[in-house]
Design a protein around this motif. Structure first.
Motif: not given
Lengths: 422, 264
Positions: A382, A398-401, A404-405, B241, B243-244
């Protein structure tokens, strides 16, 4: 510039700069030289940075670069050196796992070296059990050199150096491998200097292959030692063509340990009597940190990097790791920042790991880190940066925070009723 | 008591970038720093100076610009500094480097000093070989991975961090000790120190000044040869993907079930 390992012919250099691109060590650059050629510039080499790898020689379309022929300065009687040795590190009668991993690799190298080559294990200690020695045979050793002496009851770098250097002089091995553990990294480097040969640390690939010696032109069976180099940003294959033995260390978990393949009673156990130096240091005590974690021993790792932003966020990862039945590890940046203790660091300067799951948050994936997780079965990453190199090796990116994840995962796992690990 | 600290100037690899076209290191704009592990070695030496009045000499092998790390060491309190520098040293591997540095230590100290300190490894090469190598050339006792060093009963007592725990070992000088980060918090250089260090003389020692055997330095003295270099192998990445939070958690749980890590 007689001291540079390469010579650039200014008459042939067209100033194209292809050699600069071809050099992996940043040793070449272009300098302004108006009128010398159409482009008005010439290649120049920084002798301190040049590793004489000759990549530029093949990169130059104008044959303007040649390698300086060096006088061969090496071990006498190379052909007298035979066999492949593995240093079998043991403490308190327990052989380090990495020794079995190296014996597994040794079987392969022995086959590549061909007929007449034997695989030997070297073990130092006091009152070593027959079982320990036979386990090395079972793992592939044709013979076991065993030095049993009271001075070797505990690890003492200076006596270890003496013992292994004496064995090398007596039996002349062609190759010796050791685990890049705290013990292996320390005394083995001094053995190499004592016997005046080369040592390549932290190899990630090894093979024996017929190779042309660039100095003499002769074909030789040489150990190709590949490791991440230059800050880990590039891979380098290193050889020791003119000196023996060819020495290398390999970190634990880099090679796979194969199941025992030989009849334990088949190999020869040789008790070596040596006159050893007196130990130079006295061991006054050993204290074991009960909090210390061996991250390489866990099947599930939840890892955090610089993207975790602050040390408190690691508590969230610890919670998640607990739910998954794993441990928390980290990247070098977090140790450097003082967020995590060094025993949790994964990567080239930390631990090499081979877990079933490597779930990482906020780790961009510098090559040093990626080298440390090559053996992982499943990698989930992530990270906010879509271009992070970690995504190149992740089974799921996972491209994201990160936070939060991680928090959402904890919630989901708790709703499932805690750890439901298969 | 005489303590020598060996420091190395290294590129700040935390900021190194790779040229995506050529897959090689981009040196431009990369700052040079004192190898972070060497800072802890220097601090240990300065603490020995504070406690028992040791003389602290600092040695660095590298190009002329490596004087920067020597001036930084002087500013923090080292007594003298020498740069080991010559084109003839270029291409040295760990054997040739160990030899060259041991010759420099002998020159600076007029023999073998009580204690030589190294950081546990340099962050650019990561080999951790030169400290042990120098101990062989100086015929000094080797102790690695020290988290503390004390002078006791005319010798040393070191806590060495090994894989199975912390070993407290005692021995006599001369010794070569490699130092861990846990050993100390490096001090800042006082302004006055920085000003004095900027003007301090720094000896530059080449192979002639050290009386080196030409066969043991540089490429010629290096048994290991870099034969090929290539970009790190790239494993094809899997699914990606964007997503968070809950959506991301769902995708991760699905992957865990698929791989048999979580029960379905």
């Amino acid at each position: 510039m007689a001291d540079a390992p390469i010579i650039i012919d200014e008459k042939k250099c067209a100033g194209c700069g292809k050699c600069v691109k071809g050099c992996g060590f940043g040793a070449l650059s272009m300098v302004e030289a108006p009128g010398v050629n159409k482009l008005g510039r010439l290649a120049q080499v920084d002798p301190a940075a040049c590793k004489a790898c000759s990549a530029c020689v093949s990169a130059c379309p104008f044959k303007a670069i040649t390698e300086v022929k060096r006088e061969v300065n090496g071990t006498k009687g190379l052909e007298d050196y035979k066999d492949i040795w593995v240093f079998a590190e043991q403490t308190g009668g327990t052989v380090a796992e990495v020794a079995y991993e190296l014996l597994s690799k040794g079987i392969e190298l022995k086959a590549q070296r061909g007929e007449g080559c034997r695989l030997a294990a070297v073990v130092l200690g006091h009152n070593l059990s027959e079982e320990v020695k036979r386990s090395l045979v079972a793992a592939g050793a044709d013979l076991v050199y065993c030095v049993d002496a009271p001075e070797l009851a505990d690890y003492e770098a200076n006596v270890y150096v003496d013992a292994v250097a004496q064995l090398v002089e007596r039996h002349k091995p062609e190759v010796i491998l050791a685990g890049a553990t705290a013990i292996g990294r320390a005394f083995f480097a001094r053995v190499a200097v004592k016997v005046r040969t080369g040592l390549t640390a932290d190899c990630t690939m090894l093979k024996v292959e017929s190779t042309k010696n660039k100095d003499t032109g002769a074909m030789q069976m040489l150990l190709h030692q590949t490791r991440p180099a230059f800050g880990g940003n590039i891979m380098a294959t290193i050889m020791t063509p003119n000196h023996r033995p060819q020495m290398a260390t390999v970190r634990p978990k880099v090679f796979k340990k194969l199941p025992p393949s030989k009849d334990p009673s088949s190999g020869e156990i040789i008790a070596e009597a040596l006159k050893l130096i007196a130990p130079k240091t006295r061991l006054k005590g050993v204290s074991r940190d009960s909090d210390a974690v061996d991250v390489s021993a866990h099947d599930i790792l939840v890892s955090g990097g610089r993207g975790m932003k602050k040390p408190e966020n690691f508590q969230v990862l610890a919670r998640l790791a607990k739910l998954l039945g794993g441990e928390v590890s980290c990247s070098r940046a977090c140790v450097d920042a003082g967020w995590c203790k060094a025993d949790r660091q994964v990567g080239q300067t930390g631990k090499t790991v081979a877990p079933k799951l490597y779930l990482c948050f906020g780790i961009s994936g510098a090559i040093q880190h990626l080298e440390g997780i090559r053996g992982a079965d499943t990698i989930i990453a992530v990270n906010t940066d879509p271009n992070a190199p970690i995504f190149g090796v992740a089974d799921l990116g996972v491209i994201g925070d990160a936070m939060e994840t991680a928090n959402a995962l904890i919630k989901a796992l708790e709703e499932r009723g805690g750890a439901a690990v298969a | 008591m005489h303590v020598v600290v060996c420091v190395k100037q290294v590129p700040d690899t935390t900021n190194v970038r790779i040229n995506p076209e050529t897959n090689t290191l981009m040196r431009e704009g990369v700052e040079s720093i004192m190898n972070p592990f060497d800072e802890y070695a220097l601090e240990q030496a300065l603490e020995l100076k504070d406690k028992c009045g040791a003389r602290v000499s600092v040695i660095s092998m590298g190009p002329p610009q490596a004087t920067a790390v020597l001036r930084e060491s002087l500013a923090r309190g080292a007594d003298d500094a020498a740069l080991v520098s010559s084109r003839a040293f270029g291409g040295a591997d760990t054997l040739a480097t160990s030899y060259t540095i041991s010759m420099a230590i002998r020159k600076v100290c007029g023999g073998v000093p009580d204690l030589v300190l190294f950081g546990k490894q340099a962050i650019d090469g990561d080999t951790a070989q030169v400290g042990p190598g120098v101990s062989e050339f100086l015929d000094a006792t080797l102790v690695t991975y020290a988290k503390s060093i004390e002078v006791k009963d005319g010798g040393f007592e070191v806590v060495s961090v090994m894989d199975d725990g912390e070993h407290t070992v005692a021995g006599k000088f001369p010794a070569v000790v490699t130092v861990l980060k846990e050993a100390s918090v490096p001090r800042f250089a006082p302004l006055a120190g920085t000003l004095t260090a900027a003007k301090a003389p720094i000896a530059v020692l080449d192979e002639k000044a050290l009386g080196c055997d030409p066969g043991q330095i540089g490429l010629k003295g290096s048994p290991t040869k870099v034969v090929t270099i290539f970009p790190p192998p790239v494993k094809g990445g899997g699914k990606k993907i964007t997503a968070s939070g809950d959506d991301a958690a769902k995708a991760i749980l699905e992957m865990l079930s698929e791989k048999g890590i979580l029960a379905k």
